[in-house]
Scaffold this motif. Sequence first.
Motif, PDB file in Angstrom:
ATOM      1  N   ARG A 217      46.175  43.357  53.738  1.00  0.00           N
ATOM      2  CA  ARG A 217      45.797  43.724  52.324  1.00  0.00           C
ATOM      3  C   ARG A 217      46.854  44.163  51.307  1.00  0.00           C
ATOM      4  O   ARG A 217      47.233  43.608  50.329  1.00  0.00           O
ATOM      5  N   ASN A 220      50.059  41.512  51.475  1.00  0.00           N
ATOM      6  CA  ASN A 220      49.601  40.207  50.822  1.00  0.00           C
ATOM      7  C   ASN A 220      49.447  40.466  49.316  1.00  0.00           C
ATOM      8  O   ASN A 220      49.661  39.417  48.432  1.00  0.00           O
ATOM      9  N   ASN A 221      49.149  41.560  48.873  1.00  0.00           N
ATOM     10  CA  ASN A 221      49.149  41.935  47.273  1.00  0.00           C
ATOM     11  C   ASN A 221      50.598  41.902  46.761  1.00  0.00           C
ATOM     12  O   ASN A 221      50.773  41.889  45.599  1.00  0.00           O
ATOM     13  N   ARG A 222      51.605  42.493  47.685  1.00  0.00           N
ATOM     14  CA  ARG A 222      52.691  42.695  47.101  1.00  0.00           C
ATOM     15  C   ARG A 222      53.707  41.139  47.292  1.00  0.00           C
ATOM     16  O   ARG A 222      54.914  41.197  46.600  1.00  0.00           O
TER      17      ARG A 222
END
Length: 240
Positions: A217, A220-222
């Motif tokens: 998480r 993936n957000n970065r």
Amino acid sequence: MGSFSLGLTTIAPFGNNNFSFWARKKNPISRSSCSVKDRDDAYGVLGIHPHCSSADIKAAFRAKVKQYHPDLNTGDHSDTMIRRVIQAYRILSNCTPSQLIESECLDPFDTPECEAFDIFVNQILCVGKACSNSCVDRAPHAFKYVSSTGTARASSQGHGEDYQVQSAVGQCPRSCIHYVTPSQRILLEELLDSILEAPYDTSAEADLLYSLIAKARFENNRYQKPKKQPKSSTQHVDWF
């Protein structure tokens, strides 16, 4: 151990976590479990001759991964082809998904290979039909109940832009549904299956599963999709 480049992104090797140790404990695919047709199809997917060397198989696998990588191929079937290429290489190299990714020095939890549009359900937390906001009811085309556990599981992929799926993920009261990359999903599902099928204490594996989900998480957000280089024009333009 060095890094492996797909020609687009250099993906670092596994760090000092317990995943690589767990991966080595998994048993490889038995060659006898794959039919002659399966192997013939695998050679066809990779575009190689049945009598080629293991080095040729690996080279063909890397070339096909680069060919169908989501950052280069925007076609509707690129995601399906990536999965076919991975499955073909697994059959011909006689390895599990985790062994394949570890042997190629890939760590999708450190460096995601693409945007996270696959769906993973952490069945350890899922309460199945007792859920007050069931994902199966909200998006039956993407989720189903597993009879052996009574919990929900993703039945298909490729629903990144699907509002019903987005709603099911966002409104899950147990927060057990996650968007992940294809490689992350393959490894998380394999680890989850080993936990659900084991007749002994799997608390260490469960802790590892939670830590990998949290890492996925975060990374993936970065993730930032590589920018396409603008085409430069050599045509001279006169301004008046």
